[in-house]
Design an enzyme around this catalytic site. Structure first.
Site, PDB file in Angstrom:
ATOM      1  CG  HIS A  33       4.399  -4.865  -2.078  1.00 50.79           C
ATOM      2  ND1 HIS A  33       4.915  -4.919  -3.539  1.00 50.79           N
ATOM      3  CD2 HIS A  33       4.401  -3.807  -1.389  1.00 50.79           C
ATOM      4  CE1 HIS A  33       5.188  -3.564  -3.549  1.00 50.79           C
ATOM      5  NE2 HIS A  33       5.293  -2.765  -2.440  1.00 50.79           N
ATOM      6  N   PRO A  34       1.785  -5.612  -4.576  1.00 55.45           N
ATOM      7  CG  PRO A  34       1.259  -3.563  -5.538  1.00 55.45           C
ATOM      8  CD  PRO A  34       1.339  -4.240  -4.281  1.00 55.45           C
ATOM      9  CB  CYS A  35       6.465  -5.872  -5.773  1.00 53.59           C
ATOM     10  SG  CYS A  35       8.097  -5.766  -6.759  1.00 53.59           S
ATOM     11  N   GLY A  36       5.576  -7.327  -8.920  1.00 53.41           N
ATOM     12  CA  GLY A  36       5.780  -8.518  -9.626  1.00 53.41           C
ATOM     13  C   GLY A  36       4.359  -9.018 -10.216  1.00 53.41           C
TER      14      GLY A  36
END
Length: 229
Positions: free
Chosen positions: A179-182
Site C-alpha cells: 500500500h502506497p499510503c505515506g
C-alpha cells in the site's frame, strides 16, 4: 524547475517514466546476475489513446525462498556498485537470469513484480503475484512463509494495511500490492535528510532507486542507494 525544499514527495506520470528508466538502467548495470526490469506500455483502448509516457516496469519469474535466521539479518542480495552479494546463498553459481535465489523447497515458487504509477497517490506502487511452477497462485499466507522473517512479523501485525489485494490497473486481474499510503512523506524526508540538498533533476533520476531500496526489502531484494550515485 521545482525547488526540492518545497517538493511534496510526489511525482507526475512523466516524472515517473523518467525515474523508471533511470532505475532500470542502474539495476541492470549493478546486478548482472538478475534479469532486467522491462518497461511495458499500457494497453491501448480502441476508443482512447493513452499518453505517451504511460507504462510500468515488470520483473518476472523470480524464484523466492525464505532465508534462515542468520541470513535474514543481512537480507537477501545486498547490491553494491560493480558487485553483488547474495546472502541467501553462499554460492553465486546458483544464480542465473531466471532466478533470484535457489529455493529450498521441492517445488519452486515464483514471483512477478511490477512497479506501477498511482495517479491517486502520485507515487510508484509495487504490485506482485506469487505462484507455483505449474502456475497455481499462492495465497498471502503461503507468500508470507517465503518472506524474510522481519517482513513476516510485520505482516502479521497489519496484514491488510501493509499488503492489499486488488485488481491490477492494467492487467485487470487480482494482484497484491504494497500500500502506497505515506510513501510521499517518507520519500520527501529521505531526500531532504541528505546534506547534499540535490537538484530536482537528481531527485527524479534517483527516486525509484531510493524507493525500491526500502520496499524491495520486504522480499529480501536490496539495492544500495546514495544521493551521490
Amino acid at each position: 524547475m521545482m525547488d526540492v525544499l518545497h517538493w511534496d514527495g510526489t511525482l507526475s506520470a512523466k516524472d515517473f517514466r523518467i525515474g523508471a528508466f533511470a532505475f532500470a538502467q542502474k539495476w541492470e548495470s549493478r546486478n548482472l546476475a538478475f534479469p532486467p526490469w522491462s518497461w511495458l506500455p499500457c494497453p491501448k483502448h480502441p476508443w482512447l489513446a493513452p499518453p505517451k509516457e504511460e507504462g510500468y516496469l515488470s520483473l518476472e519469474k523470480i524464484c523466492i525462498s525464505r532465508p534462515n535466521e542468520e541470513e535474514d539479518i543481512d537480507q537477501i542480495s545486498q547490491i553494491e556498485t560493480g558487485e553483488e552479494e547474495t546472502c541467501c546463498s553462499g554460492n553465486e553459481d546458483v544464480l542465473d537470469d531466471a532466478t533470484l535465489v535457489q529455493s529450498n523447497h521441492h517445488e519452486l515458487h515464483y514471483c512477478d513484480f511490477q512497479i506501477v504509477y498511482s495517479s491517486t497517490f502520485r507515487v510508484p506502487v509495487l504490485y506482485f503475484r506469487a505462484y507455483c511452477s505449474d502456475g497455481r497462485p499462492l495465497p498471502l499466507d503461503e507468500i508470507e512463509k517465503e518472506l524474510p522473517a522481519c517482513s513476516s512479523k510485520e505482516l502479521s501485525k497489519k496484514k491488510w494495511t501493509f499488503i492489499t489485494q486488488e485488481e491490477h490497473p492494467y492487467l485487470k486481474r487480482p494482484w497484491y500490492k504494497l500500500h502506497p499510503c505515506g510513501t510521499a512523506e517518507w520519500m520527501k524526508l529521505l531526500f531532504l535528510s541528505d546534506n547534499a540538498n540535490p537538484k530536482f533533476e537528481v531527485v527524479l533520476e534517483l527516486y525509484l532507486l531510493s524507493w525500491f531500496s526500502v520496499v524491495g526489502q520486504v522480499f529480501g531484494l536490496r539495492i544500495s542507494f546514495k544521493i551521490s550515485d
